[in-house]
Design a protein around this motif. Structure first.
Motif, mmCIF file in Angstrom:
data_model
loop_
_atom_site.group_PDB
_atom_site.id
_atom_site.type_symbol
_atom_site.label_atom_id
_atom_site.label_comp_id
_atom_site.label_asym_id
_atom_site.label_seq_id
_atom_site.Cartn_x
_atom_site.Cartn_y
_atom_site.Cartn_z
ATOM 1 N N VAL A 54 7.468 -26.352 9.015
ATOM 2 C CA VAL A 54 5.964 -26.433 8.693
ATOM 3 C C VAL A 54 5.852 -28.353 7.932
ATOM 4 O O VAL A 54 6.445 -28.931 7.918
ATOM 5 C CB VAL A 54 5.538 -25.786 7.294
ATOM 6 N N LYS A 55 4.673 -28.333 8.191
ATOM 7 C CA LYS A 55 4.223 -30.100 8.049
ATOM 8 C C LYS A 55 3.178 -29.487 7.534
ATOM 9 O O LYS A 55 1.952 -28.473 7.216
ATOM 10 C CB LYS A 55 4.056 -30.957 8.747
ATOM 11 N N TYR A 56 1.877 -30.600 5.766
ATOM 12 C CA TYR A 56 1.194 -30.272 5.280
ATOM 13 C C TYR A 56 1.141 -31.793 5.072
ATOM 14 O O TYR A 56 2.096 -32.755 4.763
ATOM 15 C CB TYR A 56 1.238 -29.148 4.512
ATOM 16 N N ILE A 57 0.214 -31.683 4.143
ATOM 17 C CA ILE A 57 -0.315 -33.188 3.472
ATOM 18 C C ILE A 57 -0.090 -33.305 2.476
ATOM 19 O O ILE A 57 -1.002 -32.164 1.467
ATOM 20 C CB ILE A 57 -1.496 -34.214 4.080
ATOM 21 N N GLN A 58 0.401 -33.834 1.605
ATOM 22 C CA GLN A 58 0.394 -33.931 0.186
ATOM 23 C C GLN A 58 0.554 -35.210 -0.285
ATOM 24 O O GLN A 58 1.505 -36.324 -0.214
ATOM 25 C CB GLN A 58 2.141 -33.373 -0.391
ATOM 26 N N GLN A 59 -0.487 -35.554 -1.056
ATOM 27 C CA GLN A 59 -0.348 -36.707 -2.088
ATOM 28 C C GLN A 59 -0.379 -38.096 -0.805
ATOM 29 O O GLN A 59 -0.242 -38.681 -0.971
ATOM 30 C CB GLN A 59 0.492 -37.294 -3.265
ATOM 31 N N ASN A 60 -1.451 -37.458 0.000
ATOM 32 C CA ASN A 60 -1.604 -38.797 1.090
ATOM 33 C C ASN A 60 -0.579 -38.890 2.319
ATOM 34 O O ASN A 60 -0.528 -40.107 2.857
ATOM 35 C CB ASN A 60 -2.208 -39.827 0.789
ATOM 36 N N LYS A 61 0.227 -38.318 1.747
ATOM 37 C CA LYS A 61 1.702 -37.781 2.977
ATOM 38 C C LYS A 61 1.956 -37.165 3.381
ATOM 39 O O LYS A 61 1.957 -36.133 2.839
ATOM 40 C CB LYS A 61 2.406 -38.673 2.684
ATOM 41 N N VAL A 109 4.506 -34.060 4.913
ATOM 42 C CA VAL A 109 5.990 -33.924 4.181
ATOM 43 C C VAL A 109 5.768 -32.664 5.105
ATOM 44 O O VAL A 109 4.999 -32.230 5.771
ATOM 45 C CB VAL A 109 5.996 -33.469 3.027
ATOM 46 N N ILE A 110 7.560 -32.706 6.448
ATOM 47 C CA ILE A 110 8.257 -31.656 7.304
ATOM 48 C C ILE A 110 8.777 -31.225 6.048
ATOM 49 O O ILE A 110 10.196 -32.125 6.177
ATOM 50 C CB ILE A 110 8.185 -32.502 8.365
ATOM 51 N N ASN A 111 9.297 -29.758 6.472
ATOM 52 C CA ASN A 111 10.191 -29.124 5.792
ATOM 53 C C ASN A 111 10.765 -28.072 6.775
ATOM 54 O O ASN A 111 10.113 -27.204 7.159
ATOM 55 C CB ASN A 111 9.519 -28.106 4.620
ATOM 56 N N MET A 130 -1.886 -26.614 6.925
ATOM 57 C CA MET A 130 -0.623 -26.716 7.613
ATOM 58 C C MET A 130 -0.354 -26.240 8.051
ATOM 59 O O MET A 130 -1.255 -25.648 9.007
ATOM 60 C CB MET A 130 0.545 -26.033 6.489
ATOM 61 N N GLU A 131 0.623 -26.647 9.517
ATOM 62 C CA GLU A 131 0.659 -26.434 10.975
ATOM 63 C C GLU A 131 2.679 -25.252 10.684
ATOM 64 O O GLU A 131 3.436 -26.061 9.807
ATOM 65 C CB GLU A 131 1.118 -27.446 11.164
#
Length: 139
Positions: A31-38, A40-42, A104-105
């Motif tokens: 999954v990927k999302y934006i956290q604090q303008n960055k 993130v892929i987990n 998210m994606e």
């Protein structure tokens, strides 16, 4: 004649069940999302059903644990209350369920599917479209 009809009915029911389950899959994916303008892929465990647009966590709910995302009851919301505040209806509903909404994606093979989810304190999550179906509007 009745036994033939019953056999045909059973075959049809089993076919529908197997077709419906062919769309749902639980995987260890990304999954990927934006956290604090960055970005993130987990790696996460989730189940998805592209036909019904369902996206839900799997591992936090394993081993007979109580899982917030799977045990959501109906929540009553006033439509006028939802219309009074700007923003996404899915995010507002998520917050009413005491969750944290997130755009998210998730990855299905090589394709990324965009959605939004509601994350609960136990780490479980469900997509906002599915959680919105549990709302009962009272005005």
């Amino acid at each position: 004649m009745k036994s033939v009809k019953l056999k045909i009915l059973n075959v049809l029911i089993l076919s529908v069940i197997s077709l419906g389950s062919a769309f749902a899959e639980c995987i260890d994916g990304k999954v990927k999302y934006i956290q604090q303008n960055k970005e993130v892929i987990n790696n996460e465990s989730y189940c998805y059903d592209l036909a019904s647009k369902l996206f839900i966590s799997s591992k936090p709910c394993a081993h007979n644990k109580v899982c917030q995302s799977k045990n959501l009851g109906t929540i009553e919301i006033k439509m006028s209350e939802m219309a009074a505040v700007t923003g996404s209806l899915g995010f507002k509903i998520c917050e009413k369920y005491h969750g944290t909404p997130q755009i998210m994606e998730y990855q299905v093979q090589t394709k990324w599917i965009q959605t939004s989810r509601c994350i609960f304190s136990d780490g479980s999550f469900i997509d906002n479209a599915t959680i919105a179906q549990k709302v009962k509007y009272v005005d």
